[in-house]
Design an enzyme around this catalytic site. Structure first.
Site, PDB file in Angstrom:
ATOM      1  N   GLY A 120      56.080 -73.162  68.781  1.00  0.00           N
ATOM      2  CA  GLY A 120      55.273 -72.781  69.933  1.00  0.00           C
ATOM      3  C   GLY A 120      53.902 -72.213  69.652  1.00  0.00           C
TER       4      GLY A 120
ATOM      5  N   GLU B  24      60.196 -73.216  63.879  1.00  0.00           N
ATOM      6  CA  GLU B  24      60.140 -74.656  64.196  1.00  0.00           C
ATOM      7  C   GLU B  24      58.747 -75.065  64.680  1.00  0.00           C
ATOM      8  OE1 GLU B  24      63.019 -74.951  67.347  1.00  0.00           O
ATOM      9  OE2 GLU B  24      64.717 -74.505  66.043  1.00  0.00           O
ATOM     10  N   PRO B  25      57.705 -74.850  63.899  1.00  0.00           N
ATOM     11  CA  PRO B  25      56.376 -75.225  64.383  1.00  0.00           C
ATOM     12  C   PRO B  25      56.162 -76.733  64.369  1.00  0.00           C
ATOM     13  CG  PRO B  25      56.229 -74.438  62.118  1.00  0.00           C
ATOM     14  CD  PRO B  25      57.672 -74.289  62.535  1.00  0.00           C
ATOM     15  N   GLY B  26      55.490 -77.229  65.364  1.00  0.00           N
ATOM     16  CA  GLY B  26      55.151 -78.660  65.412  1.00  0.00           C
ATOM     17  C   GLY B  26      53.651 -78.815  65.555  1.00  0.00           C
ATOM     18  N   ARG B  27      53.160 -78.413  66.742  1.00  0.00           N
ATOM     19  CA  ARG B  27      51.745 -78.586  67.065  1.00  0.00           C
ATOM     20  C   ARG B  27      50.815 -77.927  66.024  1.00  0.00           C
ATOM     21  NH1 ARG B  27      49.962 -78.999  72.448  1.00  0.00           N
ATOM     22  NH2 ARG B  27      51.930 -78.040  73.063  1.00  0.00           N
TER      23      ARG B  27
ATOM     24  N   TYR C 231      48.920 -83.177  81.425  1.00  0.00           N
ATOM     25  CA  TYR C 231      48.768 -81.711  81.536  1.00  0.00           C
ATOM     26  C   TYR C 231      47.337 -81.290  81.857  1.00  0.00           C
ATOM     27  CZ  TYR C 231      52.690 -82.329  78.200  1.00  0.00           C
ATOM     28  OH  TYR C 231      53.806 -82.737  77.538  1.00  0.00           O
TER      29      TYR C 231
ATOM     30  N   CYS D 110      45.304 -98.855  84.881  1.00  0.00           N
ATOM     31  CA  CYS D 110      45.044 -98.878  86.322  1.00  0.00           C
ATOM     32  C   CYS D 110      45.601 -97.642  87.022  1.00  0.00           C
ATOM     33  CB  CYS D 110      45.628-100.156  86.907  1.00  0.00           C
ATOM     34  SG  CYS D 110      44.984-101.571  86.030  1.00  0.00           S
TER      35      CYS D 110
ATOM     36  N   TYR E 162      51.782 -84.672  69.444  1.00  0.00           N
ATOM     37  CA  TYR E 162      52.045 -85.140  70.804  1.00  0.00           C
ATOM     38  C   TYR E 162      51.006 -86.191  71.222  1.00  0.00           C
ATOM     39  CZ  TYR E 162      54.922 -80.993  70.452  1.00  0.00           C
ATOM     40  OH  TYR E 162      55.820 -80.058  70.014  1.00  0.00           O
TER      41      TYR E 162
HETATM   42  N1  LLP Z   1      61.409 -76.254  68.932  1.00  0.00           N
HETATM   43  C1  LLP Z   1      61.830 -76.675  70.133  1.00  0.00           C
HETATM   44  C2  LLP Z   1      63.223 -76.455  70.511  1.00  0.00           C
HETATM   45  C3  LLP Z   1      60.936 -77.330  71.001  1.00  0.00           C
HETATM   46  O1  LLP Z   1      61.354 -77.715  72.198  1.00  0.00           O
HETATM   47  C4  LLP Z   1      59.593 -77.525  70.610  1.00  0.00           C
HETATM   48  C5  LLP Z   1      58.637 -78.195  71.490  1.00  0.00           C
HETATM   49  C6  LLP Z   1      59.210 -77.087  69.328  1.00  0.00           C
HETATM   50  C7  LLP Z   1      60.148 -76.447  68.513  1.00  0.00           C
HETATM   51  C8  LLP Z   1      57.819 -77.272  68.797  1.00  0.00           C
HETATM   52  O2  LLP Z   1      56.885 -76.596  69.558  1.00  0.00           O
HETATM   53  P1  LLP Z   1      55.366 -76.537  69.061  1.00  0.00           P
HETATM   54  O3  LLP Z   1      55.338 -75.710  67.798  1.00  0.00           O
HETATM   55  O4  LLP Z   1      54.909 -77.905  68.822  1.00  0.00           O
HETATM   56  O5  LLP Z   1      54.662 -75.892  70.172  1.00  0.00           O
HETATM   57  N2  LLP Z   1      54.213 -82.564  74.818  1.00  0.00           N
HETATM   58  C9  LLP Z   1      53.709 -81.208  74.965  1.00  0.00           C
HETATM   59  C10 LLP Z   1      54.452 -80.238  74.078  1.00  0.00           C
HETATM   60  C11 LLP Z   1      55.929 -80.194  74.328  1.00  0.00           C
HETATM   61  C12 LLP Z   1      56.662 -79.280  73.399  1.00  0.00           C
HETATM   62  C13 LLP Z   1      58.134 -79.396  73.567  1.00  0.00           C
HETATM   63  N3  LLP Z   1      58.908 -78.617  72.670  1.00  0.00           N
HETATM   64  C14 LLP Z   1      52.215 -81.212  74.700  1.00  0.00           C
HETATM   65  O6  LLP Z   1      51.671 -82.260  74.377  1.00  0.00           O
HETATM   66  O7  LLP Z   1      51.552 -80.180  74.850  1.00  0.00           O
END
Ligand code: LLP
Length: 415
Positions: A239, A273-276, A316, A342, A370
């Site tokens: 997050g 659990e970082p992604g973004r 968003y 379109c 994403y």
């Molecule tokens: N762990 C869980 C259980 C999650 O649901 C998520 C993201 C993450 C980790 C990773 O979160 P992050 O570190 O990436 O913030 N499509 C949206 C973002 C959706 C995120 C969903 N869950 C966007 O493009 O902003």
């Protein structure tokens, strides 16, 4: 920090010239930087220091096999949410013992696949899921490692679509019901309780909600351990936000510090659990201006990338920087940068001050997370190619989809 910058008036990814990539591979084109991905992953790993920990990259942010393989080589864990993501991680050489499985809707088949693989832990999101997982494990004569995702009911102050830790959200087990759920888990013959987990939302730019969530989790840990159910790890979810425009999200070390301060007397392993924060600023989407259309109301720059390639702006109203790949002289104007799809909602950016000519290339920044993973074939548009840059080398890590691939699997019945 990322490794996209101008050199001699041309945008580069590390030492690779992006205009040349666009000439070679066409547009729209995703370009990722290895050095940036690794730098970001290492920043989290180092921030957690010597405390036992595991950085589980959230695969949904960018699941290209090459990206996963890079992170696997660093020793990354992975947070997955589907059987498809599990298959990708395994294909990329990820260690099953470092995989956690999140998500509210795990199917029997997905549970079987994960049990067979021997993943680290299931992040269970409901009591119904606990019951199903126990049944599936029993059928296969195994024990499923579980952690319960609790919903701590804190406001993450983020976009409502990506806020997940409020009690009205579908995610996790209500904090007040969690103690009973842990008793159910402990009483289930084929479940082994390993941990506790929470994830409150995405693109968070403040630390306070993370700290509030941890405080609630720690309080719950006291309760469940006093019920005789020990946990060996705490998973704080992902997050952490990134800078798209003028946000000032904390750096990984500044995000981790207040959390670890609360955990100084706690010997449990910490998972995140970082992604973004790992992938977003490690990628750009390169696109070419097809037409310039100036109307009384708006100036439209119609480019060859669209909402099907990068959905975030349309879904968003997300703001992502759009920069020229080769800046040139001329009068700047305000442009709505739109795609060919379109739908009025098909835009990449609105009211952007740019000096543009037909045929110019633009780069949409912060598109490494994403971006491709949310791409679709809407309007029968093949998805872009993906390139991974490593120093002065560029690798095609996904070929541009062909039109034939789009209807592979379809058939016309003999009616
Ligand atoms: N762990 C869980 C259980 C999650 O649901 C998520 C993201 C993450 C980790 C990773 O979160 P992050 O570190 O990436 O913030 N499509 C949206 C973002 C959706 C995120 C969903 N869950 C966007 O493009 O902003």
């Amino acid at each position: 920090m990322d490794y996209f910058d101008y050199s001699n008036g041309r945008l580069c990814a590390e030492q690779v010239d992006i205009p040349t990539l666009a000439d070679q591979y066409g547009t729209p084109l995703y370009v990722y930087s290895r050095a940036t991905l690794e730098r970001h992953w290492n920043a989290f790993d180092e921030a957690l220091g010597s405390h036992p920990h595991l950085v589980c990259y959230a695969v949904k942010a960018n699941s290209n096999l090459a990206v996963l393989a890079l992170l696997a080589r660093l020793g990354s864990g992975f947070d997955i949410v589907s059987g498809g993501e599990l298959a990708r991680v395994l294909k990329a050489g990820g260690d099953p013992a470092r995989i956690v499985f999140s998500g509210v809707g795990k199917t029997v088949a997905e549970m079987e696949m994960a049990l067979e693989t021997g993943i680290r832990c299931f992040n269970v999101e409901s009591t119904a899921e606990l019951a199903r997982l126990n049944d599936v494990a029993a059928t296969h004569g195994v024990y499923a490692p579980v952690s319960l995702r609790v919903n701590p009911d804190v406001d993450a102050h983020t976009h409502p679509y990506i806020s997940t830790g409020l009690k009205e959200n579908k995610f996790g087990i209500e904090v007040n019901a969690a103690r009973d759920a842990y008793r159910q888990a402990a009483d289930s013959k084929h479940l082994d309780v390993h941990g506790i987990d929470c994830h409150i939302g995405s693109q968070l730019t403040e630390i306070a909600p993370f700290v509030d969530a941890l405080d609630r989790v720690l309080e719950l840990v006291d309760h469940i351990e006093s019920d005789g159910i020990p946990v060996s790890h705490i998973d704080l979810g992902g997050g952490l936000g990134v800078r798209y425009r003028d946000e000032h999200p904390p750096l990984p070390e500044d995000y981790v510090r207040p959390l670890m301060a609360r955990l100084s007397n706690c010997d449990k392993e910490i998972l995140i659990e970082p992604g973004r924060a790992i992938a977003a600023n490690a990628g750009v989407l390169v696109t070419e201006v097809q037409y310039l259309k100036e109307t009384a109301e708006h100036n439209f720059a119609i480019v060859d990338a669209a909402m099907n390639d990068l959905l975030r702006p349309a879904l968003y109203q997300a703001w992502q920087d759009i920069v020229p790949v080769i800046p040139h002289d001329g009068a700047a104007k305000h442009w709505d940068v739109v795609g060919p799809v379109c739908e009025t909602g098909d835009f990449l950016g609105k009211d952007r001050e740019l000096t543009l000519a037909q045929g110019d290339r633009l780069a949409v920044r912060s598109a490494g997370a994403y971006g491709f993973t949310m791409a679709s074939n809407y309007n029968s548009r093949p998805r872009p190619a993906e390139i991974l840059v490593d120093g002065d080398k560029a690798y095609v890590v996904r070929q541009r989809e062909t039109v034939d691939r789009l209807f592979e699997g379809e058939s016309i019945p003999d009616l």
